[in-house]
Design a protein around this motif. Structure first.
Motif, PDB file in Angstrom:
ATOM      1  N   LYS A  40      -7.238  -1.162   6.439  1.00 42.35           N
ATOM      2  CA  LYS A  40      -7.390  -0.030   5.531  1.00 42.35           C
ATOM      3  C   LYS A  40      -6.940  -0.382   4.119  1.00 42.35           C
ATOM      4  O   LYS A  40      -7.509   0.096   3.141  1.00 42.35           O
ATOM      5  CB  LYS A  40      -6.611   1.180   6.060  1.00 42.35           C
ATOM      6  N   VAL A  41      -5.893  -1.196   4.005  1.00 43.11           N
ATOM      7  CA  VAL A  41      -5.450  -1.639   2.687  1.00 43.11           C
ATOM      8  C   VAL A  41      -6.563  -2.433   2.004  1.00 43.11           C
ATOM      9  O   VAL A  41      -6.841  -2.251   0.811  1.00 43.11           O
ATOM     10  CB  VAL A  41      -4.170  -2.495   2.794  1.00 43.11           C
ATOM     11  N   LEU A  42      -7.222  -3.331   2.763  1.00 41.81           N
ATOM     12  CA  LEU A  42      -8.340  -4.091   2.208  1.00 41.81           C
ATOM     13  C   LEU A  42      -9.464  -3.162   1.773  1.00 41.81           C
ATOM     14  O   LEU A  42     -10.088  -3.359   0.728  1.00 41.81           O
ATOM     15  CB  LEU A  42      -8.863  -5.090   3.250  1.00 41.81           C
ATOM     16  N   HIS A 122      -5.592   6.715   2.769  1.00 38.64           N
ATOM     17  CA  HIS A 122      -4.319   6.571   2.072  1.00 38.64           C
ATOM     18  C   HIS A 122      -3.876   7.920   1.514  1.00 38.64           C
ATOM     19  O   HIS A 122      -4.629   8.585   0.796  1.00 38.64           O
ATOM     20  CB  HIS A 122      -4.515   5.552   0.937  1.00 38.64           C
ATOM     21  N   ILE A 123      -2.654   8.336   1.843  1.00 41.47           N
ATOM     22  CA  ILE A 123      -2.071   9.550   1.268  1.00 41.47           C
ATOM     23  C   ILE A 123      -0.830   9.169   0.480  1.00 41.47           C
ATOM     24  O   ILE A 123       0.059   8.476   0.972  1.00 41.47           O
ATOM     25  CB  ILE A 123      -1.721  10.598   2.350  1.00 41.47           C
ATOM     26  N   TYR A 124      -0.785   9.637  -0.753  1.00 44.73           N
ATOM     27  CA  TYR A 124       0.312   9.373  -1.683  1.00 44.73           C
ATOM     28  C   TYR A 124       1.061  10.681  -1.902  1.00 44.73           C
ATOM     29  O   TYR A 124       0.516  11.643  -2.457  1.00 44.73           O
ATOM     30  CB  TYR A 124      -0.282   8.845  -2.984  1.00 44.73           C
ATOM     31  N   PHE A 125       2.311  10.748  -1.439  1.00 49.84           N
ATOM     32  CA  PHE A 125       3.113  11.961  -1.553  1.00 49.84           C
ATOM     33  C   PHE A 125       3.835  11.933  -2.901  1.00 49.84           C
ATOM     34  O   PHE A 125       4.621  11.030  -3.182  1.00 49.84           O
ATOM     35  CB  PHE A 125       4.110  12.052  -0.403  1.00 49.84           C
ATOM     36  N   ILE A 148      -2.798   6.750   8.906  1.00 53.56           N
ATOM     37  CA  ILE A 148      -3.042   6.848   7.477  1.00 53.56           C
ATOM     38  C   ILE A 148      -1.955   6.070   6.737  1.00 53.56           C
ATOM     39  O   ILE A 148      -0.776   6.166   7.082  1.00 53.56           O
ATOM     40  CB  ILE A 148      -3.039   8.321   7.017  1.00 53.56           C
ATOM     41  N   ILE A 149      -2.329   5.271   5.750  1.00 49.73           N
ATOM     42  CA  ILE A 149      -1.353   4.613   4.894  1.00 49.73           C
ATOM     43  C   ILE A 149      -0.624   5.690   4.102  1.00 49.73           C
ATOM     44  O   ILE A 149      -1.250   6.541   3.462  1.00 49.73           O
ATOM     45  CB  ILE A 149      -2.040   3.638   3.936  1.00 49.73           C
ATOM     46  N   ALA A 150       0.708   5.672   4.123  1.00 50.61           N
ATOM     47  CA  ALA A 150       1.483   6.718   3.455  1.00 50.61           C
ATOM     48  C   ALA A 150       2.475   6.116   2.473  1.00 50.61           C
ATOM     49  O   ALA A 150       3.167   5.144   2.785  1.00 50.61           O
ATOM     50  CB  ALA A 150       2.234   7.565   4.490  1.00 50.61           C
ATOM     51  N   GLY A 151       2.525   6.689   1.284  1.00 50.62           N
ATOM     52  CA  GLY A 151       3.483   6.266   0.271  1.00 50.62           C
ATOM     53  C   GLY A 151       4.150   7.472  -0.353  1.00 50.62           C
ATOM     54  O   GLY A 151       3.581   8.563  -0.374  1.00 50.62           O
ATOM     55  N   VAL A 152       5.357   7.269  -0.865  1.00 51.73           N
ATOM     56  CA  VAL A 152       6.114   8.342  -1.522  1.00 51.73           C
ATOM     57  C   VAL A 152       6.639   7.829  -2.854  1.00 51.73           C
ATOM     58  O   VAL A 152       7.130   6.704  -2.946  1.00 51.73           O
ATOM     59  CB  VAL A 152       7.292   8.834  -0.652  1.00 51.73           C
ATOM     60  N   ASN A 153       6.545   8.658  -3.882  1.00 49.75           N
ATOM     61  CA  ASN A 153       7.129   8.367  -5.179  1.00 49.75           C
ATOM     62  C   ASN A 153       8.333   9.281  -5.374  1.00 49.75           C
ATOM     63  O   ASN A 153       8.197  10.499  -5.334  1.00 49.75           O
ATOM     64  CB  ASN A 153       6.090   8.611  -6.284  1.00 49.75           C
ATOM     65  N   THR A 154       9.526   8.708  -5.577  1.00 46.58           N
ATOM     66  CA  THR A 154      10.755   9.497  -5.603  1.00 46.58           C
ATOM     67  C   THR A 154      11.701   9.042  -6.701  1.00 46.58           C
ATOM     68  O   THR A 154      11.657   7.890  -7.135  1.00 46.58           O
ATOM     69  CB  THR A 154      11.478   9.405  -4.237  1.00 46.58           C
ATOM     70  N   ASN A 155      12.586   9.961  -7.123  1.00 46.50           N
ATOM     71  CA  ASN A 155      13.633   9.564  -8.059  1.00 46.50           C
ATOM     72  C   ASN A 155      14.823   8.945  -7.340  1.00 46.50           C
ATOM     73  O   ASN A 155      15.772   8.492  -7.977  1.00 46.50           O
ATOM     74  CB  ASN A 155      14.071  10.745  -8.937  1.00 46.50           C
ATOM     75  N   GLY A 156      14.803   8.942  -6.009  1.00 50.31           N
ATOM     76  CA  GLY A 156      15.808   8.230  -5.227  1.00 50.31           C
ATOM     77  C   GLY A 156      17.107   8.981  -4.994  1.00 50.31           C
ATOM     78  O   GLY A 156      18.008   8.460  -4.332  1.00 50.31           O
TER      79      GLY A 156
END
Length: 404
Positions: A40-42, A122-125, A148-156
């Motif tokens: 899926k990444v490809l 791909h789902i980007y949270f 599903i490829i899952a990613g999160v963008n956070t301030n940590g």
């Protein structure tokens, strides 16, 4: 004391052959799932190639989106000075710009993910700060269980006490923001607590959890967004990223525009779509104090250390002097194809296209089928504008423009 399932299988496999077989079956299943995600990444990468630009350069219709950004919430615990959402001129600091009571519930988000799982890779949270939603990890787990490829963008700031839960959720990658040494970071990323220390402590815990689970995931990217306050500390942050043990070090050059370009674009936007845009003004920022030569020299040093594990946003080779001095000029030829590839769903279910400038709403997934909205009249009108005229002049430093 909690003992996870994998650890229990390892302990009992010395005694029970059946448990040993279960352990190997689990490994095979894990490997198969990871192989499927690698494919899926490809697919995502191929979907971003010039061939796709050629295929859809003549039409306002788009195939089902392979990537979906879920803006779980617009709320945030920080007030970062450069942020177009909550910064000094951030759009959400203005009265009436958002209503947090109308956010989709956990069940509504899960229903949406279930419906798009058949075509979404791909789902980007995203947010706001997605971990302000207590169900963020649960929603990640729900998505990864559907391969599903899952990613999160956070301030940590909310990673502490969540390390094992995040690893066990199957999260594929995590982008964490840190903008300088402690005193610099806490001048930029404004919060009630020691923002720097909270982020570092949370990162260290997550990295320990990965080691304890013997997992390479989530892949962790430490992201530094450049401002005039931190531009001399790029190498220091690169060194810190090495010490922490993250997987990638990333530098965001900064999303910004001028008041003149924002006004010009707002007038055009209103004339073409009958909507008053708000996000342009949120990104008006003075970058006259940026030092392109000093930044470039530091980037060279960082690249020698990190090699292919260095990332930059926008991900194109740029003359930094031109980047900061001439924001009206695009960084490359060719149109933005994000509207053909990426769907964004706002906290209340409204569908838009761009993470940074989601001013054109084409409908609500609470009330309508997502794919019907995706190729509905408003979506096609937006794509026609991008196809025939390009992006608005205030959008030339939008990272989404150059991601595909």
């Amino acid at each position: 004391m909690f003992v996870d399932r994998i650890t229990a299988i390892r302990l009992t496999s010395r005694i029970y052959p059946r448990a040993r077989a279960t352990r190997w079956a689990q490994r095979v299943t894990y490997a198969a799932n990871r192989f499927s995600k690698a494919i899926k990444v490809l697919e995502v990468r191929l979907w971003r190639t010039p061939l796709i630009r050629l295929l859809y350069s003549h039409t306002d219709y788009a195939p089902p989106p392979r990537e979906i950004t879920l803006r779980l919430t617009s709320n945030c615990n920080l007030r970062c000075v450069q942020c177009g959402q909550w910064g000094e001129k951030g759009v959400f600091t203005k009265p009436g710009r958002t209503d947090f009571r109308s956010e989709m519930s956990t069940d509504e988000w899960k229903l949406f993910i279930e419906r798009v799982a058949s075509f979404c890779t791909h789902i980007y949270f995203f947010g706001g700060e997605p971990f302000l939603r207590r169900d963020c990890v649960d929603l990640v787990r729900f998505a990864t269980a559907r391969n599903i490829i899952a990613g999160v963008n956070t301030n940590g700031n909310f990673l502490e006490n969540m390390g094992h839960a995040i690893v066990d959720s199957g999260l594929d990658y995590l982008i964490v923001s840190l903008d300088g040494p402690k005193e610099i970071n806490n001048q930029i990323r404004l919060g009630k607590l020691d923002v720097y220390q909270a982020t570092v402590d949370g990162l260290l815990e997550l990295i320990r959890a990965k080691k304890e689970r013997k997992s390479a995931y989530p892949i962790i990217e430490l992201n530094m967004t450049l401002t005039d306050l931190n531009q001399e500390h790029v190498v220091k942050m690169s060194d810190l990223a090495l010490q922490l043990g993250v997987d990638y070090f990333a530098l965001t050059l900064g999303i910004f525009t001028t008041s003149e370009l924002a006004h010009e674009s707002s007038v055009q936007f209103r004339e073409e779509f009958g909507v008053q845009p708000h996000f342009y003004q949120g990104f008006v920022r003075d970058v006259s104090r940026m030092n392109p030569q000093a930044i470039s020299a530091q980037i060279k040093k960082v690249k020698r250390v990190w090699g292919s594990r260095y990332k930059q946003y926008p991900p194109v080779n740029v003359d930094l002097a031109e980047y900061y001095r001439n924001p009206e000029l695009p960084l490359r030829r060719g149109r933005c194809i994000t509207p053909w590839l990426n769907m964004q769903v706002m906290p209340n279910g409204e569908m838009a296209f761009c993470e940074d400038f989601p001013d054109l709403i084409v409908g609500n997934v609470r009330e309508n089928d997502a794919l019907a909205l995706w190729n509905g009249p408003a979506s096609r009108a937006w794509r026609k504008r991008i196809r025939t005229k390009g992006v608005f002049s205030a959008e030339t430093r939008c990272c989404s423009y150059y991601l595909h």
